[in-house]
Scaffold this active site. Sequence first.
Site, mmCIF file in Angstrom:
data_model
loop_
_atom_site.group_PDB
_atom_site.id
_atom_site.type_symbol
_atom_site.label_atom_id
_atom_site.label_comp_id
_atom_site.label_asym_id
_atom_site.label_seq_id
_atom_site.Cartn_x
_atom_site.Cartn_y
_atom_site.Cartn_z
ATOM 1 N N ASP A 26 -5.525 -13.559 -3.657
ATOM 2 C CA ASP A 26 -4.715 -13.344 -2.493
ATOM 3 C C ASP A 26 -4.911 -14.682 -1.688
ATOM 4 O O ASP A 26 -6.052 -15.032 -1.402
ATOM 5 C CB ASP A 26 -5.551 -12.271 -1.658
ATOM 6 C CG ASP A 26 -4.876 -10.971 -1.887
ATOM 7 O OD1 ASP A 26 -3.894 -10.915 -2.584
ATOM 8 O OD2 ASP A 26 -5.366 -9.786 -1.063
ATOM 9 N N ASP A 33 -1.835 -12.992 1.269
ATOM 10 C CA ASP A 33 -2.072 -11.891 2.311
ATOM 11 C C ASP A 33 -2.524 -12.684 3.504
ATOM 12 O O ASP A 33 -3.626 -12.746 3.627
ATOM 13 C CB ASP A 33 -3.230 -11.388 1.479
ATOM 14 C CG ASP A 33 -3.817 -10.215 2.083
ATOM 15 O OD1 ASP A 33 -3.098 -9.940 3.108
ATOM 16 O OD2 ASP A 33 -4.690 -9.465 1.858
ATOM 17 N N GLU A 41 -10.977 -6.357 -5.016
ATOM 18 C CA GLU A 41 -11.001 -7.088 -3.990
ATOM 19 C C GLU A 41 -12.203 -7.196 -3.060
ATOM 20 O O GLU A 41 -12.476 -6.283 -2.439
ATOM 21 C CB GLU A 41 -9.826 -7.091 -2.992
ATOM 22 C CG GLU A 41 -9.661 -8.129 -1.887
ATOM 23 C CD GLU A 41 -8.337 -8.111 -1.365
ATOM 24 O OE1 GLU A 41 -7.371 -7.548 -1.732
ATOM 25 O OE2 GLU A 41 -8.253 -8.729 -0.174
ATOM 26 N N ASP A 60 -6.678 -14.405 8.121
ATOM 27 C CA ASP A 60 -5.557 -14.114 7.575
ATOM 28 C C ASP A 60 -4.529 -15.126 7.802
ATOM 29 O O ASP A 60 -3.338 -14.832 8.040
ATOM 30 C CB ASP A 60 -5.007 -12.690 7.436
ATOM 31 C CG ASP A 60 -6.104 -11.631 6.778
ATOM 32 O OD1 ASP A 60 -6.519 -12.141 5.691
ATOM 33 O OD2 ASP A 60 -5.944 -10.648 7.244
ATOM 34 N N LYS A 78 -14.970 -8.451 -0.018
ATOM 35 C CA LYS A 78 -14.976 -9.104 1.366
ATOM 36 C C LYS A 78 -16.371 -8.506 1.989
ATOM 37 O O LYS A 78 -16.997 -7.621 1.622
ATOM 38 C CB LYS A 78 -14.047 -8.301 2.345
ATOM 39 C CG LYS A 78 -13.670 -8.971 3.667
ATOM 40 C CD LYS A 78 -12.649 -8.225 4.284
ATOM 41 C CE LYS A 78 -12.285 -8.932 5.671
ATOM 42 N NZ LYS A 78 -11.202 -8.167 6.467
ATOM 43 N N HIS A 129 0.908 -1.184 0.085
ATOM 44 C CA HIS A 129 0.151 0.094 -0.134
ATOM 45 C C HIS A 129 0.837 1.220 0.116
ATOM 46 O O HIS A 129 1.982 1.180 0.377
ATOM 47 C CB HIS A 129 -0.914 -0.092 1.441
ATOM 48 C CG HIS A 129 -1.740 -1.146 1.339
ATOM 49 N ND1 HIS A 129 -1.387 -2.116 2.226
ATOM 50 C CD2 HIS A 129 -3.134 -1.154 1.112
ATOM 51 C CE1 HIS A 129 -2.463 -2.971 2.326
ATOM 52 N NE2 HIS A 129 -3.594 -2.300 1.714
ATOM 53 N N GLU A 141 -9.910 -13.356 -2.441
ATOM 54 C CA GLU A 141 -9.036 -13.736 -1.165
ATOM 55 C C GLU A 141 -9.699 -14.852 -0.856
ATOM 56 O O GLU A 141 -10.753 -14.870 -0.441
ATOM 57 C CB GLU A 141 -8.756 -12.568 -0.341
ATOM 58 C CG GLU A 141 -8.115 -13.048 0.956
ATOM 59 C CD GLU A 141 -7.769 -12.199 1.913
ATOM 60 O OE1 GLU A 141 -7.307 -10.941 1.649
ATOM 61 O OE2 GLU A 141 -7.873 -12.462 3.146
ATOM 62 N N MET A 161 2.602 -5.609 -7.842
ATOM 63 C CA MET A 161 1.494 -5.239 -7.462
ATOM 64 C C MET A 161 1.507 -3.967 -6.235
ATOM 65 O O MET A 161 2.248 -3.942 -5.526
ATOM 66 C CB MET A 161 0.348 -6.328 -6.914
ATOM 67 C CG MET A 161 -0.979 -5.806 -6.493
ATOM 68 S SD MET A 161 -0.914 -5.249 -4.737
ATOM 69 C CE MET A 161 -1.760 -6.571 -3.895
ATOM 70 N N ASP A 187 2.412 1.693 3.278
ATOM 71 C CA ASP A 187 3.162 0.601 4.024
ATOM 72 C C ASP A 187 4.515 1.187 3.898
ATOM 73 O O ASP A 187 5.424 0.997 4.629
ATOM 74 C CB ASP A 187 3.141 -0.534 3.265
ATOM 75 C CG ASP A 187 1.713 -1.312 3.610
ATOM 76 O OD1 ASP A 187 1.001 -0.930 4.337
ATOM 77 O OD2 ASP A 187 1.348 -1.998 2.743
ATOM 78 N N ASP A 235 -12.136 -12.129 10.265
ATOM 79 C CA ASP A 235 -11.020 -12.438 9.071
ATOM 80 C C ASP A 235 -9.651 -12.916 9.924
ATOM 81 O O ASP A 235 -8.964 -12.108 10.415
ATOM 82 C CB ASP A 235 -10.903 -10.975 8.649
ATOM 83 C CG ASP A 235 -9.894 -10.975 7.441
ATOM 84 O OD1 ASP A 235 -9.682 -12.206 6.847
ATOM 85 O OD2 ASP A 235 -9.318 -9.887 6.936
ATOM 86 N N HIS A 271 -11.840 -14.151 2.556
ATOM 87 C CA HIS A 271 -12.904 -13.256 2.399
ATOM 88 C C HIS A 271 -13.948 -14.217 1.696
ATOM 89 O O HIS A 271 -15.273 -14.035 2.091
ATOM 90 C CB HIS A 271 -12.726 -12.110 1.396
ATOM 91 C CG HIS A 271 -11.295 -11.174 1.822
ATOM 92 N ND1 HIS A 271 -10.948 -10.153 1.496
ATOM 93 C CD2 HIS A 271 -10.912 -11.253 3.098
ATOM 94 C CE1 HIS A 271 -10.422 -9.624 2.046
ATOM 95 N NE2 HIS A 271 -10.002 -10.170 3.242
#
Length: 389
Positions: free
Chosen positions: A249, A291, A185, A261, A187, A58, A221, A92, A61, A259, A224
């Site tokens: 993802d 992810d 994406e 992950d 969710k 991102h 993902e 990406m 980030d 969630d 998700h």
Amino acid sequence: MTNNDAYQPKPSHKFSFGLWTLGNRGRDPFGDFVRPVISPVEIANMLGEVGAWGVNLHDNDLVPIDATPAERDAIVREFKKACAENKLVVPMATVSLFFHPIFRDGAFTANDAEVRAYALQKTMRAMDLGAELGAKIFVLWGGREGVETDACRRADDAVKRLREAVNYLCEYNLDQKYGFKFALEAKPNEPRADIYMATTGHYLGFIPTLDHPEMVGVNPEVAHEQMAGLNFMHGVAQAWEAGKLFHIDLNDQMPGRYDQDLRFGSANFKSAFWLVKFLEDVNYEGPRHFDAHAYRTEDFCGVKDFARGCMRTYLILKEKAAGWNADKEIRAILQEISAGSNSPPIGRYSKKGAAALLAHVFNKDAICKKRLPYERLDQLTVDLLAGLR
Ligand code: GLT
Ligand code: MN
Ligand code: MN
């Protein structure tokens, strides 16, 4: 693990991780950070060490939200150097439209036009950053594009606002000649009580309504879709079949929970197998992006174990998929279940063909007697995954 390990990742496997994944510090709604900050350069070094191919990010980030242009340029320069030293590509890029409190009512769908404008500006700048790092895929995850109460706006207005925003960004992409493909994406919920584009299927319905549908695909993902109780591989297959699987993802998730992950393949091993088998069978050539993040109990070393584990499991399952395709008994069953049909030819519609089909007499009893040994087929799959074949 040695370098000769059959499950050692190679650049050709296209394994990538987000800066936010290895950099995850284990904070949750009930507890604070458990791991220290790992800087983007340290993450690049870590990814180089574990053998990943790519790193995604991102905007924030890498570059703090209030960095000056000079600070930004220095950070980007240093990060590019770290990527080059570790032979990492940036396939990406994405934008955080969820972290800052300004997005508490959404970003592209927020009721305040100023927030919507800021979201566009922030995304264009994130696209500039991604392009500078060489990214060709731009993910949009609308984590805050949702509601706690439907009193706040009409849901179809939200869809219209989202369409306007994506159309705008596509034009910017063309204007700047960035050549991005956007990957949307979905969710179903979290952090909002309900998020508008709840599943990959919702996005597949939305994309054809855009001005440049060819520029836009999806980034499904695992977790998700599983949060929504769906069969992830089916959604991926539909996206693939529509030519819309621009990114993926990979992670894992227990059904009916927040969630999580989790490390890829750690919760639903068999579903992960069908997914890898699908991606490999169709020769999906995009990045295999993880992810996910390490358990909150882990330290710095554990983060590396987590990253290695994601890639190792993928490669184990890839090998199992090849084994499944080559297995004589499995092949014989596959042949048996599609052979011996007395069906009249169908093909494309024609008056003549339809008349023949209407005149055909079907022997339903004979058709029903045909064996469909899926129990055996599934058990062979289980045996194979358990290492017994
Ligand atoms: C966030 C989210 C992910 C998205 C990332 C991209 S950020 O961590 O949980 O699923 O892919 O915005
Ligand atoms: Mn994701
Ligand atoms: Mn997730």
